[in-house]
Write an enzyme that holds these catalytic residues in place. Structure first.
Site, PDB file in Angstrom:
ATOM      1  N   LYS A 253       0.851  -1.191   0.000  1.00 21.87           N
ATOM      2  CA  LYS A 253       0.000   0.000   0.000  1.00 21.87           C
ATOM      3  C   LYS A 253       0.885   1.239   0.000  1.00 21.87           C
ATOM      4  CE  LYS A 253      -2.940   2.701   3.119  1.00 21.87           C
ATOM      5  NZ  LYS A 253      -3.534   2.760   4.485  1.00 21.87           N
ATOM      6  N   ASP A 258      -2.191  10.645   3.433  1.00 22.56           N
ATOM      7  CA  ASP A 258      -3.585  10.274   3.642  1.00 22.56           C
ATOM      8  C   ASP A 258      -4.280  11.287   4.534  1.00 22.56           C
ATOM      9  OD1 ASP A 258      -6.003   8.986   3.784  1.00 22.56           O
ATOM     10  OD2 ASP A 258      -5.342   7.535   5.286  1.00 22.56           O
ATOM     11  N   LYS A 265      -9.555  13.154   8.318  1.00 20.87           N
ATOM     12  CA  LYS A 265      -8.992  12.818   9.615  1.00 20.87           C
ATOM     13  C   LYS A 265      -8.949  14.057  10.508  1.00 20.87           C
ATOM     14  CE  LYS A 265      -5.833   9.236   7.874  1.00 20.87           C
ATOM     15  NZ  LYS A 265      -6.301   8.104   8.686  1.00 20.87           N
ATOM     16  N   ASP A 276       1.884   6.567   5.503  1.00 20.45           N
ATOM     17  CA  ASP A 276       0.852   5.630   5.066  1.00 20.45           C
ATOM     18  C   ASP A 276       1.258   4.880   3.797  1.00 20.45           C
ATOM     19  OD1 ASP A 276      -1.492   4.417   5.801  1.00 20.45           O
ATOM     20  OD2 ASP A 276      -2.778   5.770   4.670  1.00 20.45           O
ATOM     21  N   ASP A 335     -11.739   7.197   4.187  1.00 22.95           N
ATOM     22  CA  ASP A 335     -10.505   6.979   4.938  1.00 22.95           C
ATOM     23  C   ASP A 335     -10.175   5.497   5.076  1.00 22.95           C
ATOM     24  OD1 ASP A 335      -8.232   7.767   6.294  1.00 22.95           O
ATOM     25  OD2 ASP A 335      -9.213   7.778   8.249  1.00 22.95           O
ATOM     26  N   GLU A 337      -9.207   3.681   2.647  1.00 25.45           N
ATOM     27  CA  GLU A 337      -8.790   3.728   1.245  1.00 25.45           C
ATOM     28  C   GLU A 337      -7.725   2.700   0.880  1.00 25.45           C
ATOM     29  OE1 GLU A 337      -5.338   5.087   3.067  1.00 25.45           O
ATOM     30  OE2 GLU A 337      -7.410   5.573   3.577  1.00 25.45           O
ATOM     31  N   ARG A 339      -7.401  -0.468   1.387  1.00 28.11           N
ATOM     32  CA  ARG A 339      -7.901  -1.731   0.815  1.00 28.11           C
ATOM     33  C   ARG A 339      -8.369  -1.536  -0.623  1.00 28.11           C
ATOM     34  NH1 ARG A 339     -11.913  -1.801   5.773  1.00 28.11           N
ATOM     35  NH2 ARG A 339     -10.072  -0.654   6.503  1.00 28.11           N
TER      36      ARG A 339
END
Length: 488
Positions: A253, A258, A265, A276, A335, A337, A339
């Site tokens: 990933k 993010d 967030k 991230d 959020d 995201e 996956r």
């Protein structure tokens, strides 16, 4: 920092570091010292109640005919192994990095652990890593002074290349994670990895148009709010000259920053979201390590690189996207995201390379930190043998892994009333439902493991092997996993 090997301790003023097992007398490691220095070190150990606990240090200054030498006893614990020696080396360099010393000498010649001196030097390299390129006014006393390391073990010199290659991979992963997001955006990440081609890694990069044509609606949906275009970075290393037809696949990933998207967030702590992309960094670092040591394995590493921003074109909660494999996803939380990025990258690598083994790594869920803290990554797998291999590699390498469950009972938590699947379930079992989501994109017959590394990529306290910040987690793990299970 160059590392050299010597047959005996040079008679100069370089700092000398002597590892000692817990409970042993200093006499066991000071036989080669001048009598006065050995006695002084023993007195210092007794006065400070030093017992050889892992990372504990006693320090003296002793006069020699060459001048004053700094001598350190560093504890390696009761039953030392490779990891404890690495931590001892790291503890020593942490104490001396800005001390004014320029050369450190590790004399582990009395140890019965294989490659003892090399492991200490390896730990010292890991602990000494830092990113100073943005400091413009660092006081001289705070700048690293150590420039090189000598290991007293000539017979270990031939094996150092492996340690050096793994360290280079760790350093790359830490660099990618630590750099600011205006530097390591998707294209910036790609450019930092292009030099791997010089080591024999084949590099392929898919751009937005190519991913659109392939139907990667989930990955592209995450990226659509950002001005930074997404990339799919593919790195292939074949050290078998074609003997292994199907590669082991690693998928990372790579959300280079993010914000949470429209599901924004909270502001406090958002600055940490540059890490991230830690899963992608681990994959890139592992590919650097494998290529650097010429691993006799066939491995492909894929990084889904996006930036998740709340722009005017950003994905909305309740949007439905179509993944590359045709499944539809109701995006209830923008959020969640990671996956969405992974599922398309996972499908692509399965279609392209038909791997029998697929491991993905991701800073996927905050729930993983709640469950395991910062000590272990969570391992979710559809194959017990693969999970056992990863747990064993984690124990050997020091990148610890803990097995977590998946199963059909969790599927109902992510069933959508309007699409095939929703991208987030209820609060309970958050890490498990995230893994269960990814499991739906694993093709029949593929052995798959998902490593949720949210709590291990970035640590806010220093350890014996890293300063606070990026850890490089995953590089040692993946390298050991390949070495133990997939090298011919």
């Amino acid at each position: 920092m160059p590392v050299s090997f010597a047959a005996s301790v040079p008679d100069d003023t370089s700092a000398l570091i002597l590892p000692i097992r817990k409970g042993d007398s200093p006499d066991a490691v000071t036989k080669a010292l001048p009598e006065d220095a050995a006695a002084a070190l023993k007195r210092a150990a007794e006065a400070s109640r030093f017992e050889g606990d892992l990372g504990a240090i006693v320090e003296i200054f002793a006069d020699t005919h060459a001048g004053t030498r700094r001598i350190l006893l560093v504890g390696i614990g009761k039953q030392p192994d490779a990891e404890s020696l690495q931590k001892a080396g790291g503890a020593a360099v942490a104490k001396l990095l800005t001390s004014g010393e320029t050369t450190l000498i590790f004399d582990a010649s009395g140890s019965d652990v294989d490659d003892a001196g090399s492991n200490m030097a390896f730990g010292a390299l890991q602990r000494s890593w830092r990113l100073d390129s943005y400091h413009t006014k660092t006081p001289e006393k705070n700048k690293p002074s150590v420039t090189d390391i000598t290991v007293i073990a000539e017979d270990e010199a031939a094996g150092w290349e492996r340690f050096q290659a793994i360290y280079a991979g760790i350093a790359l992963a830490r660099e990618l994670v630590t750099e600011p997001p205006n530097v390591i955006h998707p294209q910036g990440f790609v450019e930092r990895c292009r030099p791997l081609a010089e080591l024999g890694v084949e590099i392929e990069v898919l751009d937005k148009d190519e991913m659109t044509e392939l139907g990667m609606g989930a990955l592209l949906g995450v990226a659509q709010g950002s001005a930074a275009e997404p990339k799919l970075l593919v790195m292939r290393w074949d050290g078998t000259d074609g003997a292994q037809e199907k590669p082991v696949a690693f998928v990372g990933k790579g959300v280079t920053f993010d914000t949470g998207g429209i599901s924004l967030k909270p502001g406090p702590g958002m600055e940490d979201m540059k890490f991230d992309m830690g899963g992608a960094a681990a994959v890139a670092g592992a590919m650097r390590a494998l290529a650097g040591r010429k691993a006799k394995a066939h491995v492909v590493g894929v990084c889904g690189l996006v930036e998740n921003m709340p722009g005017s074109n950003a994905q909305r909660p309740s949007d439905i996207v179509t993944t590359m494999d045709g499944q539809t996803v109701e995006v209830l939380n923008t959020d969640a995201e990671g996956r969405l990025v992974l599922c398309d990258a996972m499908h692509w690598v399965q279609q392209k390379y038909a791997p029998e083994v697929l491991v993905d790594l991701a800073t996927l869920t905050g729930a993983m930190i709640i469950a395991l803290g910062h000590e272990h990554a969570g391992c979710f797998s559809n194959d017990d043998g693969l999970a056992d291999q990863l747990l064993a590699a984690g124990k050997t390498s020091g990148d610890a892994v803990w097995r977590m469950p998946i199963g059909k009972a969790y599927d109902k938590l992510i069933d959508s009333p309007i699409a095939d699947i929703k991208n987030v379930g209820p609060r309970e079992a958050g890490s498990i439902t995230a893994a269960q989501f990814l499991h739906r994109f694993v093709q029949d017959g593929v052995k798959w493991a998902h490593l949720d590394i949210a709590g291990t990529v970035w640590i806010k306290s220093a350890s014996k092997l890293w300063d606070k910040g990026a850890t490089g987690y995953g590089v040692r793990l993946l390298d050991r996993f390949i070495a133990d299970n997939h090298e011919g």
